[in-house]
Structures are given as structure tokens and as C-alpha cells.
Scaffold this motif. Structure first.
Motif: not given
Length: 113
Positions: A35-46, A49-53, A58-59, A65-71
Motif C-alpha cells: 500500500c505504501q508503494s501504491i500511495h507513493e505512485g499515486i502521489q508522485t504521478h499526480h 502532472e501538476e508541476e510539469f505535464f 497549457e503552454a 488554466g486549460l488543465m484547471e479541471t484536472n487539478v
């Protein structure tokens, strides 16, 4: 992107299928590591996504703001995911409670899915 999300959901499905089945402390300890590995995977992935992808999308689109719904979707399950992480990192195997664990899952799974 769909492959990554599918991987995350398949891992969570494994958690849902197993959380009531385990009771021996050594099995609980192993399950919590899973479960810890799953938590890390989800947290890191998201986080990535928010910081880079999302900013890159949007650029590229020229639409801030195009991805604001996803955030906002991420923020909808953020608290529950945090509680999940706290539980799987801190519960002692002999104190594992499947009902409490299920409540934590239920607190964020609908928004995540």
C-alpha cells in the motif's frame, strides 16, 4: 497516460480485493508495504502532472488554466490520499483494522476514479 492510470487502478483493485483477507501480522506488514508503494505512485504521478505535464499542455495550447479541471479533480481526493498514506505508514500490524482501512479507501476512491 491511460496506461499509467490503468496501472494505478489495478493496484488499487488488488488492495480492495485483499484488505479483508489478511489478518496475520506478518501479512499485514507486507500488505502495508504494498500500500505504501501504491500511495507513493499515486502521489508522485499526480504531483508531476501538476508541476510539469499540465503546465506544458497549457503552454503548448496557449491557454492558461486549460488543465484547471484536472487539478481540481486531484484536490478532490488529496485529503483522503493523505490519510491513506498516514495509515499505511503508521499502523502497527497488530492494530490493523480492515473496517477503518475501508473507510479511508472510501474517502478518496470515488473522486480518484
Amino acid at each position: 497516460m491511460c496506461f499509467v492510470h490503468n496501472l494505478l487502478f489495478r493496484n488499487l483493485n488488488a488492495v480492495i480485493l485483499q484488505y479483508e483477507q489478511i489478518s496475520k501480522p506478518e501479512d499485514v506488514a507486507d500488505f502495508m508495504i504494498f500500500c505504501q508503494s501504491i500511495h507513493e505512485g499515486i502521489q508522485t504521478h499526480h504531483h508531476h502532472e501538476e508541476e510539469f505535464f499540465f503546465p506544458q499542455i497549457e503552454a503548448y495550447a496557449g491557454q492558461k488554466g486549460l488543465m484547471e479541471t484536472n487539478v481540481k479533480q486531484h484536490h478532490a481526493f488529496e485529503e483522503g490520499l493523505k490519510n491513506f498514506g498516514e495509515y499505511v505508514y503508521n499502523v502497527k500490524p497488530e492494530e490493523y483494522d480492515p473496517k477503518a482501512f475501508k473507510q479511508i479507501l472510501d474517502s478518496f476512491m470515488p473522486a480518484l476514479v
